[in-house]
Design an enzyme around this catalytic site. Structure first.
Site, PDB file in Angstrom:
ATOM      1  N   PRO A   9       0.695  -1.293  -0.043  1.00  0.00           N
ATOM      2  CA  PRO A   9      -0.112   0.033   0.043  1.00  0.00           C
ATOM      3  C   PRO A   9       0.935   1.286   0.078  1.00  0.00           C
ATOM      4  CG  PRO A   9       0.025  -1.040   2.253  1.00  0.00           C
ATOM      5  CD  PRO A   9       0.445  -2.120   1.265  1.00  0.00           C
ATOM      6  N   ASN A  10       0.249   2.333  -0.605  1.00  0.00           N
ATOM      7  CA  ASN A  10       0.808   3.571  -1.044  1.00  0.00           C
ATOM      8  C   ASN A  10       2.146   3.711  -1.616  1.00  0.00           C
ATOM      9  OD1 ASN A  10      -1.391   4.899   0.806  1.00  0.00           O
ATOM     10  ND2 ASN A  10      -0.300   3.904   2.347  1.00  0.00           N
ATOM     11  N   ARG A  17       4.242  11.041  -2.055  1.00  0.00           N
ATOM     12  CA  ARG A  17       4.024  10.558  -0.610  1.00  0.00           C
ATOM     13  C   ARG A  17       5.448  11.011   0.133  1.00  0.00           C
ATOM     14  NH1 ARG A  17       4.943   4.430   0.944  1.00  0.00           N
ATOM     15  NH2 ARG A  17       4.120   5.057   2.779  1.00  0.00           N
ATOM     16  N   TYR A  22      11.066   9.257   1.013  1.00  0.00           N
ATOM     17  CA  TYR A  22      10.986   8.227  -0.174  1.00  0.00           C
ATOM     18  C   TYR A  22      11.322   8.781  -1.626  1.00  0.00           C
ATOM     19  CZ  TYR A  22       7.943   5.494   2.741  1.00  0.00           C
ATOM     20  OH  TYR A  22       7.790   5.009   4.145  1.00  0.00           O
ATOM     21  N   ASN A  73       7.900  -5.617  -0.967  1.00  0.00           N
ATOM     22  CA  ASN A  73       8.066  -4.722  -0.212  1.00  0.00           C
ATOM     23  C   ASN A  73       6.309  -4.739   0.313  1.00  0.00           C
ATOM     24  OD1 ASN A  73       7.826  -2.374   1.335  1.00  0.00           O
ATOM     25  ND2 ASN A  73       8.893  -1.043  -0.461  1.00  0.00           N
ATOM     26  N   ALA A  76       3.330  -0.858   4.513  1.00  0.00           N
ATOM     27  CA  ALA A  76       2.647  -0.829   6.148  1.00  0.00           C
ATOM     28  C   ALA A  76       2.411  -2.335   6.701  1.00  0.00           C
ATOM     29  CB  ALA A  76       1.627   0.112   6.104  1.00  0.00           C
ATOM     30  N   GLU A  97      12.912  -9.548   0.964  1.00  0.00           N
ATOM     31  CA  GLU A  97      12.073  -8.378   1.505  1.00  0.00           C
ATOM     32  C   GLU A  97      12.999  -7.142   1.278  1.00  0.00           C
ATOM     33  OE1 GLU A  97      11.832  -8.574   5.782  1.00  0.00           O
ATOM     34  OE2 GLU A  97      10.451  -6.914   5.858  1.00  0.00           O
ATOM     35  N   HIS A  99      12.944  -2.531   1.643  1.00  0.00           N
ATOM     36  CA  HIS A  99      12.194  -1.444   2.083  1.00  0.00           C
ATOM     37  C   HIS A  99      13.011  -0.172   1.650  1.00  0.00           C
ATOM     38  CE1 HIS A  99       9.639  -3.669   4.793  1.00  0.00           C
ATOM     39  NE2 HIS A  99      10.466  -4.329   5.064  1.00  0.00           N
ATOM     40  N   ARG A 106      13.548   4.759  11.960  1.00  0.00           N
ATOM     41  CA  ARG A 106      12.100   5.503  11.948  1.00  0.00           C
ATOM     42  C   ARG A 106      11.453   5.343  13.214  1.00  0.00           C
ATOM     43  NH1 ARG A 106       9.422   4.949   6.372  1.00  0.00           N
ATOM     44  NH2 ARG A 106       8.051   6.479   7.262  1.00  0.00           N
TER      45      ARG A 106
HETATM   46  C1  DQA Z   1       8.322   0.692   3.513  1.00  0.00           C
HETATM   47  C2  DQA Z   1       8.474   1.191   4.971  1.00  0.00           C
HETATM   48  C3  DQA Z   1       7.146   1.072   5.775  1.00  0.00           C
HETATM   49  O1  DQA Z   1       7.374   1.154   7.166  1.00  0.00           O
HETATM   50  C4  DQA Z   1       5.943   2.026   5.358  1.00  0.00           C
HETATM   51  O2  DQA Z   1       4.826   1.783   5.714  1.00  0.00           O
HETATM   52  C5  DQA Z   1       5.815   1.877   3.763  1.00  0.00           C
HETATM   53  C6  DQA Z   1       7.167   1.684   3.037  1.00  0.00           C
HETATM   54  C7  DQA Z   1       9.606   1.202   2.728  1.00  0.00           C
HETATM   55  O3  DQA Z   1       9.806   0.776   1.541  1.00  0.00           O
HETATM   56  O4  DQA Z   1      10.548   2.027   3.311  1.00  0.00           O
HETATM   57  O5  DQA Z   1       4.996   2.245   3.242  1.00  0.00           O
HETATM   58  O6  DQA Z   1       8.163  -0.334   3.117  1.00  0.00           O
END
Ligand code: DQA
Length: 147
Positions: A9-10, A17, A22, A73, A76, A97, A99, A106
């Protein structure tokens, strides 16, 4: 070698965002970057993005006997989803995985990842490059498994 990249998501909001975290590159830039990494690894690949936990679970289930490796990835859902962890365990496909941000530096709640309990590799805080690392690592991982 068929690789599935799943973005949670997102991540479709990249470029808009929290640009201080990011960056300004868009989701479409990320897709291009990942496709270049597939080409570099000589891998066939698909990129999937969803804002819905159940869709991600279904995509992982459908990967069974179709994809050789999963790069995810979970965004959240990393920190909340037992369902995504269970799906990864159910299909037993080698998983990495990724990120974009350094989740460890964070908020406290980002330090725990359910998906890490199924992933053989976790790359954090390297931006887009983390996906390339995961793709190249997966190539090695799957090539060694064939020997
Ligand atoms: C994320 C880190 C997560 O904590 C966050 O909720 C994201 C992106 C990252 O790619 O750094 O949406 O996975």
């Amino acid at each position: 070698m068929k690789l599935l990249v799943i973005n949670g998501p997102n991540l479709n909001m990249l470029g808009i965002r929290e640009v201080n975290i990011y960056g300004r590159k868009t989701y479409s830039d990320l897709e291009d970057f990942i496709r270049a990494a597939f080409a570099e690894a000589g891998a066939e690949g698909e990129i999937f993005q969803s804002n819905h936990e159940g869709e991600i679970v279904e995509k992982i289930q459908q990967a069974y006997k179709v994809f050789d490796g999963i790069i995810i990835n979970p965004a959240a859902y990393t920190h909340t989803s037992v369902a995504i962890l269970d799906a990864l365990k159910a299909v037993g496909i080698p998983t990495a995985e990724v990120h974009l941000s350094d989740v460890d530096s964070r908020e406290e709640f980002r330090r725990f990842s359910y998906v890490s309990l199924a992933a053989e590799l976790t790359v954090k805080g390297e931006g887009f490059e983390g996906y390339r690392k995961a793709v190249l690592w997966m190539k090695e991982r799957l090539t060694n498994a064939e020997r």
